[in-house]
Design a protein around this motif. Structure first.
Motif: not given
Lengths: 264, 191
Positions: A161-166
């Motif tokens: 999710e962090t990677r998606l958020a970035l």
């Protein structure tokens, strides 16, 4: 070929009964499971033998296709049954069957029509064992790929999710999961290739040798089947990894793990 | 301008909220009110229904990746997946490190070698490195000492002054000038 008589098989069965008795004192449940699995194996193989006998006696395309389809469905079921995290049954079957058919089914067809070319090409003496060996091995690879990717997704949901958020897309955000799933699956394939003939004599080659075949002929068949197994497993695992990673996200590329149920 | 026409989630609702360029929001509400939930919905990381526009373009007219590259969510808990801290940045962050009180040499280290406060500040820089139009910063000052918190707030203020839009959750009253929004009983409104 030296025939194995029923008394010989029963003697071997007594050996399993004896070790089960030994095991029974240590762990009753395992002993019961061992006996039950032995019984299942004997019944299943006897039934398969009868089916193959009938197939070999009457070579027909439809009957070979029917048995092939049945084997595919059972392999698809096995893949689903081995998953800790399972999605909807339709998606699960589709993933399993598509991965299996693109790997094992296409390679079996290629082997029969181009490489081995028996007469007719669907000769069950060739078609069923080839399909069986490819399905059995790629099934394990596919199941491991799916399982690893899904377990990884649950363990690393926050990272994804962090990677998606970035601003990464779903494919990029799940690249680590995909690589991990494929690595897990390929360990088995690489070990199988590396150990063949050194650590173990593969089952098919052993069978041919016991049946009186020339060792070099047996070796050529074994090399062919190992190459096909490795190719089918890699194709099946690649397809499974792609489908498994897509299933982790919804149509807006959000992590959608709520669609899976835990059967651990 | 970010215009939330309506945002419906099972636990929160927002209607007709605006955020102009160069404006910051302090999202308030008790623990469990749904502040993080709202920020994740704004970044389209959770399923929601309704309509939002950024500079007049609907969220639904854009791919999720296009939207998330403009509306960046920076979580309270930071996560890292590459060997070196520097590997997580698209642009060279060395010149920006001092703004939050971090030594540029830390970039060469593995994330696990940094303290939790250092990782938290670095995660904020990583989100800013994506050059967001809207930054949804979820408790970026949690667990920081007073000195570090002041540096982080100054960095956020600089982002807003350069025309960025900021939506911030902060358990203390932040020192930078922000418009308060409040979540009460699942509804988001101007405080």
């Amino acid at each position: 070929m030296h025939d194995i008589t029923l008394p010989v098989l029963m003697l071997a069965g007594l050996l399993i009964a004896a070790v089960s008795a030994l095991l029974y004192r240590q762990h009753r449940r395992s002993a019961r499971q061992l006996l039950w699995a032995t019984l299942r194996m004997a019944v299943q193989l006897t039934l398969v033998g009868l089916v193959l006998q009938a197939l070999f006696a009457h070579t027909a395309l439809w009957s070979v296709c029917l048995v092939g389809l049945l084997m595919m469905l059972l392999a698809g079921h096995e893949i689903r049954a081995r998953q800790r995290y399972r999605g909807g049954w339709r998606g699960e079957w589709l993933t399993g069957l598509l991965s299996l058919s693109l790997g094992s089914m296409l390679l079996t067809l290629l082997t029969l029509t181009v490489l081995v070319q028996p007469e007719p090409w669907y000769q069950p003496r060739y078609a069923i064992p080839f399909l069986g060996m490819l399905l059995g091995n790629s099934m394990t690879g596919i199941a491991m790929t799916l399982n690893r990717i899904r377990e990884g997704a649950f363990q690393q949901a926050a990272i994804v999710e962090t990677r998606l958020a970035l601003g990464e897309d779903a494919r990029s955000a799940s690249a680590g999961l995909r690589a991990d799933g494929l690595r897990q699956s390929l360990i088995g394939v690489i070990n199988m290739l590396a150990a063949a003939g050194v650590v173990s004599l593969p089952g098919m080659m052993t069978g041919q040798l016991l049946a009186g075949a020339d060792p070099l002929t047996a070796v050529r068949y074994q090399i062919l089947i190992l190459l096909l197994i490795a190719t089918a497993t890699v194709i099946g695992s690649l397809v499974a990894a792609e489908l498994a990673c897509r299933q982790l996200f919804d149509n807006r590329q959000r992590l959608a793990l709520g669609t899976f149920t835990d059967h651990g | 301008m970010l215009h939330i026409h309506s945002l419906q989630h099972a636990l929160i609702q927002a209607r007709d909220l605006h955020l102009d360029a160069g404006q910051g929001i302090h999202l308030q509400g008790p623990s469990g009110a749904g502040k993080s939930l709202l920020l994740r919905c704004l970044a389209d990381l959770l399923p929601w229904q309704g309509e939002m526009e950024l500079h007049g373009r609907s969220v639904w007219a854009q791919t999720p990746v296009q939207w998330r590259r403009q509306v960046v969510y920076c979580s309270t808990e930071n996560h890292w997946w590459l060997p070196r801290c520097a590997d997580h940045f698209l642009h060279d962050p060395r010149t920006d490190m001092d703004s939050v009180g971090l030594d540029p040499a830390l970039l060469e280290r593995a994330p696990a070698q940094l303290s939790s406060g250092q990782r938290q500040r670095l995660a904020l820089l990583r989100a800013l490195d994506r050059q967001p139009t809207v930054l949804c910063a979820d408790e970026p000052c949690a667990n920081l000492d007073d000195h570090s918190r002041a540096r982080v707030e100054a960095r956020l203020e600089a982002f807003v002054q350069r025309g960025g839009m900021l939506i911030l959750t902060h358990h203390q009253k932040p020192s930078l000038p922000l418009t308060p929004w409040r979540i009460e009983n699942g509804r988001v409104h101007h405080a």
